[in-house]
Design a protein around this motif. Structure first.
Motif, short mmCIF file in Angstrom:
data_model
loop_
_atom_site.label_atom_id
_atom_site.label_comp_id
_atom_site.label_asym_id
_atom_site.label_seq_id
_atom_site.Cartn_x
_atom_site.Cartn_y
_atom_site.Cartn_z
N UNK A 111 7.70 1.76 -4.46
CA UNK A 111 6.38 1.17 -4.28
C UNK A 111 5.43 1.85 -5.25
N UNK A 112 4.68 1.06 -6.00
CA UNK A 112 3.77 1.59 -7.02
C UNK A 112 2.34 1.33 -6.58
N UNK A 157 0.43 4.30 1.10
CA UNK A 157 1.51 5.25 0.87
C UNK A 157 2.15 5.66 2.20
N UNK A 158 1.31 5.97 3.15
CA UNK A 158 1.83 6.42 4.46
C UNK A 158 2.67 5.32 5.12
N UNK A 159 2.19 4.09 5.10
CA UNK A 159 2.95 3.02 5.75
C UNK A 159 4.27 2.75 5.02
N UNK A 191 10.45 3.94 2.17
CA UNK A 191 10.32 3.61 0.75
C UNK A 191 9.87 4.81 -0.06
N UNK A 192 10.33 4.88 -1.29
CA UNK A 192 9.77 5.84 -2.24
C UNK A 192 8.42 5.28 -2.68
N UNK A 193 7.47 6.18 -2.90
CA UNK A 193 6.14 5.76 -3.32
C UNK A 193 5.74 6.54 -4.56
N UNK A 204 -1.02 16.02 2.88
CA UNK A 204 -1.05 15.76 4.32
C UNK A 204 -0.22 14.53 4.69
N UNK A 205 -0.27 13.51 3.85
CA UNK A 205 0.52 12.30 4.10
C UNK A 205 2.01 12.62 4.03
#
Length: 165
Positions: A27-28, A58-60, A66-68, A85-86
């Motif tokens: 995910x970009x 990003x958190x979801x 998924x890689x982010x 923190x995420x």
């Protein structure tokens, strides 16, 4: 895995981040795109809203496994801590990557010749890059100099570094 690219505009981070995200099928998330969408939606001053949206996305995505790859200037300790923190909340490894361009003439050329690739987004001026509030890092990160590395070489170094995490 959360991979956060940081660096001044024109440093080469977007080129490298896109190549890595494509290679990893990650995910970009690009702050420039998010912030311009907020402006297009009527928000006059985006402030840190773009980062908050990117952090939530990003958190979801991390929660889904998924890689982010996050592509942002990430100029201050507060924004860097938010990514940390995420990653901790999602029990995900975090790789911070700072992209620099130590060849000042090349960096300036990139900024001054940049074509907007986000509809409606005005590219920064060289003076705005020089004036940007970009705090020195105090935490660990992988630092890449895009004036010495091609995007493909940078991706190779990142992939090798990921193997050690």
């Amino acid at each position: 895995m959360l991979i956060v690219f940081s660096g001044l505009p024109g440093s080469g981070k977007t080129t490298i981040a896109r190549a890595l995200a494509s290679h990893l099928r990650a995910t970009y998330l690009r702050i420039d795109t998010i912030e311009q969408a907020l402006r297009n939606g009527g928000l006059v001053e985006v402030g840190k809203a773009g980062y908050e949206v990117a952090n939530a996305l990003a958190r979801s995505n991390l929660a889904l496994g998924n890689r982010v790859v996050a592509d942002c200037v990430n100029p201050v300790a507060e924004s860097r801590q938010a990514w940390q923190s995420i990653a901790e909340a999602e029990q995900s490894p975090l790789l911070n990557i700072e992209v620099v361009c130590t060849d000042i003439a090349e960096h300036r050329r990139r900024v001054e010749n940049r074509e907007a690739d986000v509809p409606g987004l005005r590219p920064p001026s060289w003076q705005s890059v020089l004036d940007h509030d970009y705090q020195a890092w105090s935490s660990e990160r992988l630092k890449l100099d895009s004036s010495l590395l091609s995007p493909a070489e940078a991706v190779r170094i990142i992939l090798e570094h990921l193997e050690t995490l």
